[in-house]
Motif scaffolding. Sequence first.
Motif, mmCIF file in Angstrom:
data_model
loop_
_atom_site.group_PDB
_atom_site.id
_atom_site.type_symbol
_atom_site.label_atom_id
_atom_site.label_comp_id
_atom_site.label_asym_id
_atom_site.label_seq_id
_atom_site.Cartn_x
_atom_site.Cartn_y
_atom_site.Cartn_z
ATOM 1 N N HIS A 107 45.266 41.017 43.891
ATOM 2 C CA HIS A 107 45.935 42.300 44.058
ATOM 3 C C HIS A 107 45.270 43.381 43.202
ATOM 4 C CE1 HIS A 107 49.082 45.256 44.524
ATOM 5 N NE2 HIS A 107 49.301 45.260 43.210
ATOM 6 N N ASN A 108 44.921 43.029 41.982
ATOM 7 C CA ASN A 108 44.248 44.005 41.113
ATOM 8 C C ASN A 108 42.879 44.401 41.682
ATOM 9 O OD1 ASN A 108 46.347 44.050 39.328
ATOM 10 N ND2 ASN A 108 45.499 42.444 37.991
ATOM 11 N N ARG A 148 54.405 41.624 49.125
ATOM 12 C CA ARG A 148 54.467 40.606 48.078
ATOM 13 C C ARG A 148 55.846 39.949 48.029
ATOM 14 N NH1 ARG A 148 51.609 44.648 45.348
ATOM 15 N NH2 ARG A 148 53.447 45.246 44.154
ATOM 16 N N GLN A 154 58.487 40.134 33.355
ATOM 17 C CA GLN A 154 57.917 39.017 34.111
ATOM 18 C C GLN A 154 58.916 37.845 34.161
ATOM 19 O OE1 GLN A 154 54.707 38.789 35.635
ATOM 20 N NE2 GLN A 154 55.662 36.960 36.504
ATOM 21 N N GLU A 199 47.200 35.443 42.880
ATOM 22 C CA GLU A 199 47.550 36.547 43.776
ATOM 23 C C GLU A 199 47.495 37.880 43.045
ATOM 24 O OE1 GLU A 199 51.350 35.723 45.357
ATOM 25 O OE2 GLU A 199 50.692 34.124 46.721
ATOM 26 N N VAL A 200 47.920 37.899 41.790
ATOM 27 C CA VAL A 200 47.870 39.143 41.009
ATOM 28 C C VAL A 200 46.423 39.584 40.801
ATOM 29 C CG1 VAL A 200 48.332 40.115 38.728
ATOM 30 C CG2 VAL A 200 50.102 38.806 39.907
ATOM 31 N N GLU A 201 45.572 38.607 40.515
ATOM 32 C CA GLU A 201 44.163 38.965 40.334
ATOM 33 C C GLU A 201 43.579 39.545 41.623
ATOM 34 O OE1 GLU A 201 42.403 35.371 39.061
ATOM 35 O OE2 GLU A 201 43.107 35.519 36.964
ATOM 36 N N ALA A 212 54.207 46.692 39.250
ATOM 37 C CA ALA A 212 52.763 46.693 39.491
ATOM 38 C C ALA A 212 52.120 48.015 39.070
ATOM 39 C CB ALA A 212 52.485 46.410 40.962
ATOM 40 N N ARG A 245 50.704 32.487 41.726
ATOM 41 C CA ARG A 245 51.002 33.927 41.665
ATOM 42 C C ARG A 245 49.999 34.665 40.783
ATOM 43 N NH1 ARG A 245 57.128 34.335 40.040
ATOM 44 N NH2 ARG A 245 56.671 32.333 39.054
ATOM 45 N N LEU A 246 49.512 33.992 39.750
ATOM 46 C CA LEU A 246 48.501 34.621 38.901
ATOM 47 C C LEU A 246 47.234 34.919 39.710
ATOM 48 C CD1 LEU A 246 47.664 35.552 36.098
ATOM 49 C CD2 LEU A 246 46.923 33.213 35.596
ATOM 50 N N GLU A 302 59.500 46.010 42.278
ATOM 51 C CA GLU A 302 58.171 45.410 42.418
ATOM 52 C C GLU A 302 57.076 46.459 42.291
ATOM 53 O OE1 GLU A 302 57.638 42.335 42.499
ATOM 54 O OE2 GLU A 302 55.534 42.204 43.034
#
Length: 746
Positions: free
Chosen positions: A496-497, A556, A724, A492-494, A585, A489-490, A581
């Motif tokens: 996403h950013n 997501r 989180q 995926e967050v990167e 974000a 997920r980390l 969500e």
Amino acid sequence: MVQHIERARPPGRNDPCPCGSGKKYKRCCLIHEATCLPVRRVEDILSEVISAEQAGDLDAAIELLSQARVTMPALDLDRALAERYLKLEPEEAEHHLREWWDAEHDRSSAFCLAQLLVKQDRKSEALSILAESQGTASPEYWRLCASLRDQEGDLDAAIAAMELYIRLASEDGDAWLGLADMQRRAAQNDRALLSLRRASDVMPDKALPRMLRLQVLGEEGRWREIRDLAETVLEGVYEDWQADMSHDVRDHLARAYFVLGDFEAARGIWKTLLGERPNAREARYQLANLELMARRYRQALCVLAACEEMDREIRVLDIQLRCSLALLEYEEATRIARLIEEEDPLARLIPLVRAVQARDTREYNWALEMLEGEPADRYRDLWNNLRLDCLAHLGRWQEIPATLKVLAHPDDDILTEAALGSLAAGKLDLAERLLNEIEDQQAGSTRSLNALLGPIKQLRRAAEVRRQQQVDEAEKQRRAAESRDLRRRLREVERHNAALAESLARSEAALERLLELVGVTSEGGVPADWDAQLQRIAQRAHKDALVQELQQAEQRLRSMLGDQLWLRLSEKARVSLREGEWLFAAVEGEDRDYGAALLEYARGLERAFKDSIFVPAKALWERVPGSTERLQIEGHDPSLGPFVRYLMIGTHLTLGSMASALDRMGDNRRQGVAIDLLRSQIGIDHRNERALEDWKRTASRLLVAADARNRPAHAAAVSREAVQQFRDLVLGTDGLIRSLSLGRTL
């Protein structure tokens, strides 16, 4: 002697001397008279009184005693005078005794006057005189007091008076018997036994005190003492011994043998008594009852059949009914049950007979239906023993403890069979309790089951340890999987950013092109006509950006939960989760408040559980309502109260209320209308301990979520790390939303 009776009364010691000297009599002539007159004793006066009586002069005897009492006070003289007064006519005797009583209030005159009044049936007046008297009393005085107090109903005072009499006349056996009778009537059986023992010592050749002791010991249920005393009595020789006494002593001895477990000795005595007296109904009943207890049912029926006069007695019909049921003679049992119901309409024995018949044909459910309701007191144990047997055969172990509580005398065979069944079903605690209820702990079957129970419990404990080790290992694997999921997920967050940054750059470029289209220059020149239009364009752009961000948030969520689980959630739950969500974000910065995102996640979690479990449960209750009264009783339980009120009146359910209800549902020892409704909605059998444990764990984690949901209302700000953690609790690989996939209604 006549001259002595007729002489004038001598002056008192302090009176003036008759010689005229002016001195007191004791200082003058009395000194000379004392030196010359012979000393008279009580024996001399009594001898003179007897001589006067032998001469037929009762008045002279009375006069002599009256004068002697003045100069020589003695209790013997008082008694002798009172006895002579009683020989007079009643009116004259009462006159003299009344004068004496009024003058002195002594107990000698009071006793004789009371005797005279008792003969005239003036007992209350006699008792009043005795109560007011003073001084030394003869033993018979206290016995008369005891008799009058007893007749007046003052039993305690009568006992006290009789005890005073016995102190003075301890060898009076009849008095000890009378005292024992008073003590028995005053419910002082221990003291009565002591009195009867003293009576036996005083009257060693009398059997009556010993017979009375047997009766008192029988009332107290002291059977060992009855056995010892009866054996001693039968060995002795007594003057008042009668055939009835022999019969009663042997009957008491047989009962003692029966209670103490010596059935053979009791059977032999009762058979002997019946041989001597075939019409002895009590002995026949006791013998039949003994045969019933020894499970010699045919013999018990034969004993009762020999006496047709006892056919209509309830206790005889009771023995016949129990024997017929044990011998499986149901037609005869039904006939006897009808006879008993004619005598006692509340007995309800026909359902009992049918239940026994159903039990023998292994129709246990039907037998339990026959046993519904409250049995008669006489047949409560038979009724509940049969119910216990049926419950054990059906495996309804949860209902057995309640039945055991109302059983005064459980059947050992039924307890043994139920304990064996519970062992086979793995109910070790129940099996241990059933074995402890067995009266004969030295029986072979009981000792074998107790010996088997210990190793099985050790194996169970070892299995529990192994299962806990497996659970711990599974928990470690789950945490490792969560760590891998967290790293995924980390990443995926990167990504996403990066996508957001690229979208922001495209948005800025598009905005510049839009400004150029509407005529806005870099110097700030804006046409007047385009002010309102520009605002509308900005609003649409903001709305489009918001919609795009919400769509991305939904994507997501779909990737984390899966499309199938996402579509099963209600629209309200999806909206709240999507808002949470998006807020999670959208908010950036370590010092920003993420409380709104946490609240949206909590609303989505609450809505998901409510729509998936509790709303369908309420609909099921409204469609097929159960026992409302029992549900209201369960509403007093703090853990179930909010859920019960939600079912009854539709109140609000919080995460904490849902967690408490699910936690109670996950306890396999708990039963009830609300708990069964939840289990039925989720689709869980209460015997599936593993599934119930999983839901109990889910309830505990849901309670953690409830505590976290309440934090924003009390804290200044909520950190991103807290949100989180809450997001992982709700949406993670082992999140609470995923636990809803276990329910059959989803």
